[in-house]
Enzyme design. Structure first.
Site, short mmCIF file in Angstrom:
data_model
loop_
_atom_site.label_atom_id
_atom_site.label_comp_id
_atom_site.label_asym_id
_atom_site.label_seq_id
_atom_site.Cartn_x
_atom_site.Cartn_y
_atom_site.Cartn_z
N THR A 172 0.87 -1.19 0.00
CA THR A 172 0.00 0.00 0.00
C THR A 172 0.90 1.23 0.00
O THR A 172 2.01 1.19 0.51
CB THR A 172 -0.85 -0.04 1.29
OG1 THR A 172 -1.75 -1.14 1.21
CG2 THR A 172 -1.64 1.25 1.50
N VAL A 201 -13.38 -4.40 1.34
CA VAL A 201 -12.81 -3.06 1.47
C VAL A 201 -11.95 -3.03 2.72
O VAL A 201 -12.40 -3.43 3.80
CB VAL A 201 -13.93 -1.99 1.57
CG1 VAL A 201 -13.33 -0.61 1.81
CG2 VAL A 201 -14.78 -2.00 0.30
N ASP A 203 -8.74 -0.80 5.02
CA ASP A 203 -8.67 0.47 5.75
C ASP A 203 -8.39 1.67 4.87
O ASP A 203 -8.76 2.81 5.22
CB ASP A 203 -7.56 0.40 6.82
CG ASP A 203 -6.20 0.12 6.18
OD1 ASP A 203 -6.08 -0.92 5.51
OD2 ASP A 203 -5.29 0.96 6.33
N THR A 223 -0.77 1.72 6.82
CA THR A 223 -0.50 0.60 5.91
C THR A 223 -0.46 -0.68 6.73
O THR A 223 -0.15 -0.65 7.92
CB THR A 223 0.84 0.77 5.16
OG1 THR A 223 1.20 -0.47 4.54
CG2 THR A 223 1.97 1.19 6.08
N GLY A 224 -0.78 -1.80 6.09
CA GLY A 224 -0.76 -3.07 6.80
C GLY A 224 -2.08 -3.81 6.62
O GLY A 224 -2.81 -3.58 5.65
N GLY A 226 -5.67 -4.49 6.83
CA GLY A 226 -6.70 -3.48 6.96
C GLY A 226 -7.74 -3.71 8.04
O GLY A 226 -8.19 -2.75 8.67
N1 GLY Z 1 -3.98 -1.78 4.16
C1 GLY Z 1 -4.47 -2.24 2.94
C2 GLY Z 1 -5.60 -3.16 3.08
O1 GLY Z 1 -5.67 -3.95 4.03
O2 GLY Z 1 -6.46 -3.13 2.22
#
Ligand code: GLY
Length: 302
Positions: A172, A201, A203, A223-224, A226
């Site tokens: 991300t 969907v 984060d 990031t990571g 979600g």
């Molecule tokens: N951080 C990106 C996701 O989990 O979609």
């Protein structure tokens, strides 16, 4: 004497593994570090010449979306049905204006569509076909899904059939900035988690989880993985910690500690505070990042 706020910038290219392209999908370290450095150089030039924080984070995010190294725009990970679905958001700390899109399949730069949602739709979040229809209305052309898929991601998809995907949605991208008027902005963009269920969907397009900016608090991009990030509303949590008087670095570290302790989450954040200090933290082995230091130089690391 009137003092002009110094610009500040931080960029991430995803929290995840170190050089381990086979499993993480993040790609080797050097291109990630070079990629965030290139985006930072362009956004930094814009900020230093008086450009707005909002323009700077959108520029950085669109450069990273076009860089096939990252899991955003071109080069995004594939869903379990073999397509790309893109999520992105941005927020203007001066006005609390926000725009986001999710599950978009036919746009090259979802961050530009998120900006159009913020500025021209009267809404904050548009998804799937509704977001695509709005893109056409505002003149953003259709982009074939196949052109978002890189050979690396297709090979990774083919190799992973039947294998449990890694938890972290690495690669991300995000950017946070302060401009010479003291305004803050944040942007985040992703293809989401590898082999995600179509319609999932994360984060990144959720204001308060993936992205938050308020001139009185901070600008934050997450990031990571979600789902845990959504549960602790990580971006707003970190911004609020800055609001209680913590430095950007301390707030980032505490936000990531809470992510791990309360939601067993893995990830990272970048932060720029209202005084222009940049900070970051992550609890994964690596996070590609670039930031402006106190001397006004851009530094990069993985
Ligand atoms: N951080 C990106 C996701 O989990 O979609």
């Amino acid at each position: 004497m009137i003092s002009i706020p110094a610009p500040a910038l931080a960029i991430h290219g995803g929290a995840g593994a170190l050089d381990d392209p086979g499993t993480s999908g993040l790609g080797p370290d050097a291109p990630r570090q070079e990629g965030v450095g290139r985006a930072a150089a362009a956004a930094w030039e814009l900020l230093r010449s008086g450009g707005s924080a909002l323009d700077a984070v959108v520029l950085a995010a669109s450069i990273l979306e076009d860089d096939p190294t990252f899991n955003a725009g071109t080069g995004a990970t594939l869903t379990r049905d073999g397509h790309v679905e893109l999520d992105a958001s941005l927020m203007d700390g001066a006005t609390l204006g926000a725009g986001a899109v999710a599950c978009v399949k036919d746009v090259r730069n979802p961050i530009l569509l998120a900006r159009a949602v913020m500025e021209r739709s009267g809404h904050v979040l548009l998804v799937a076909e509704g977001a695509s229809g709005f893109a056409r209305e505002v003149g953003i052309p259709a982009w074939p899904n196949d052109r978002l898929v890189t050979p690396h991601q297709r090979a990774r998809f083919d190799a992973a059939r039947g294998v449990k995907p890694p938890a972290v949605g690495g690669g991300t991208i995000g950017a946070v900035a302060r401009d010479r008027n003291g305004h803050l902005a944040a942007a985040t963009s992703t293809g989401g988690t590898f082999l995600k269920r179509p319609g999932r969907v994360g984060d990144s397009p959720i204001i308060g989880a993936g992205t938050y900016a308020d001139d009185r608090l901070a600008a934050v991009s997450s990031t990571g993985h979600g789902e845990p990030i959504i549960r602790v509303t990580l971006a707003r949590l970190v911004a609020d910690l800055v609001g209680t008087g913590r430095s950007a670095s301390d707030a980032a570290a505490e936000g990531i500690r809470i992510l791990g302790a309360r939601a067993a989450g893995q990830g990272g954040v970048i932060v720029v505070g209202p005084a222009g200090e940049a900070g970051f933290a992550f609890n994964t082995p690596a996070m590609a990042r670039a930031w402006s230091d106190a001397s006004g130089a851009i530094r990069t690391a993985v």
